[in-house]
Design an enzyme around this catalytic site. Structure first.
Site, short mmCIF file in Angstrom:
data_model
loop_
_atom_site.label_atom_id
_atom_site.label_comp_id
_atom_site.label_asym_id
_atom_site.label_seq_id
_atom_site.Cartn_x
_atom_site.Cartn_y
_atom_site.Cartn_z
N CYS A 42 6.22 6.49 4.13
CA CYS A 42 4.92 5.82 4.03
C CYS A 42 4.00 6.49 3.03
O CYS A 42 3.25 5.81 2.34
CB CYS A 42 4.24 5.76 5.39
SG CYS A 42 5.03 4.61 6.52
N HIS B 98 0.84 -1.20 0.00
CA HIS B 98 0.00 0.00 0.00
C HIS B 98 0.87 1.25 0.00
O HIS B 98 2.09 1.17 0.09
CB HIS B 98 -0.93 0.02 1.23
CG HIS B 98 -0.22 0.12 2.54
ND1 HIS B 98 -0.86 0.25 3.74
CD2 HIS B 98 1.09 0.10 2.86
CE1 HIS B 98 0.00 0.31 4.73
NE2 HIS B 98 1.20 0.22 4.22
N GLU C 233 0.59 -4.30 11.98
CA GLU C 233 1.24 -3.92 10.73
C GLU C 233 2.73 -4.26 10.78
O GLU C 233 3.36 -4.55 9.76
CB GLU C 233 1.05 -2.43 10.47
CG GLU C 233 1.49 -1.99 9.10
CD GLU C 233 1.13 -0.56 8.81
OE1 GLU C 233 0.15 -0.33 8.08
OE2 GLU C 233 1.83 0.34 9.33
N HIS D 277 3.76 -5.04 4.06
CA HIS D 277 3.84 -5.55 5.43
C HIS D 277 3.37 -6.99 5.47
O HIS D 277 2.61 -7.43 4.62
CB HIS D 277 2.95 -4.72 6.37
CG HIS D 277 3.32 -3.29 6.45
ND1 HIS D 277 4.36 -2.83 7.23
CD2 HIS D 277 2.80 -2.19 5.85
CE1 HIS D 277 4.46 -1.51 7.11
NE2 HIS D 277 3.51 -1.09 6.26
N HIS E 81 -1.22 -10.89 -0.74
CA HIS E 81 -0.46 -10.62 -1.96
C HIS E 81 -1.25 -9.73 -2.92
O HIS E 81 -1.28 -9.95 -4.13
CB HIS E 81 0.00 -11.93 -2.63
CG HIS E 81 1.14 -12.55 -1.89
ND1 HIS E 81 0.94 -13.35 -0.80
CD2 HIS E 81 2.46 -12.46 -2.08
CE1 HIS E 81 2.10 -13.75 -0.33
NE2 HIS E 81 3.06 -13.22 -1.09
N HIS F 9 4.97 0.23 -0.38
CA HIS F 9 5.69 -0.65 0.54
C HIS F 9 4.72 -1.71 1.06
O HIS F 9 3.52 -1.59 0.87
CB HIS F 9 6.33 0.14 1.69
CG HIS F 9 5.34 0.86 2.55
ND1 HIS F 9 4.73 2.05 2.17
CD2 HIS F 9 4.83 0.54 3.77
CE1 HIS F 9 3.91 2.43 3.13
NE2 HIS F 9 3.94 1.53 4.11
#
Length: 170
Positions: A23, A13, A135, A30, A67, A28
């Site tokens: 961010c 995201h 997260e 998680h 994914h 990136h």
């Protein structure tokens, strides 16, 4: 009494409008851990709040994000087009894809799933009491029932790409 079921997904995201430059300006990902907490006013005939096997639709919901690129529906059209052009698995959501946004979104959808679930084994008033979304290994957000008042969106606003919906059980 409370029970907890843990789910996992890997997702990518951008969290626009946050204070961290990394961010808000970079795609990136998680390794998310999602915990769903359930309560009831009584135990069922098997002395359970509910059988974990009955949470298959919640598992399917969380797995839809695995994914996938999680896209905030407020992104500009050019970026949305780019995401859809280069990703088969996309979930477009009506909240920012922050841990807090995920916790609230999963709470609202899991609450609907549980409310719509038929009672087949003497279950009581089973409810989702909270959803916790990790997260990172050091941080999480948790949304509680009273936070549903913050959910100013409709579940129908969540859009899944065909690569995701084709995997759903019928």
């Amino acid at each position: 009494m409370i029970i907890r079921k843990l789910f996992k997904f890997e997702g990518a995201h951008i969290v626009r409008n946050c204070t961290s430059v990394r961010c808000r300006e970079n795609i990136h990902g998680h390794s998310y851990i999602v915990e769903v907490f359930l309560t009831s006013n009584k135990l069922d005939d098997g002395y359970m709040i509910t059988d974990f096997a009955r949470l298959a639709k919640i598992k399917e919901l969380i797995d839809s994000f695995d994914h996938s690129y999680i896209l905030w529906n407020k992104e500009d059209a050019e970026f949305k087009n780019f995401v859809y052009q280069y990703n088969k698995r996309v979930v477009e959501i009506p909240v920012s894809p922050s841990a807090e946004g995920f916790a609230l979104l999963f709470l609202k959808v899991a609450d609907k799933i549980i409310n719509d679930m038929p009672r087949v084994n003497g279950e009581g008033d089973v409810q989702v009491s909270s959803v916790r979304v990790h997260e990172t290994a050091t941080g999480y957000a948790e949304a509680f029932r009273e936070d549903l008042a913050w959910a100013k969106f409709q579940i129908s606003e969540i859009k899944y790409s065909s690569a995701i919906t084709e995997e759903w059980s019928k």
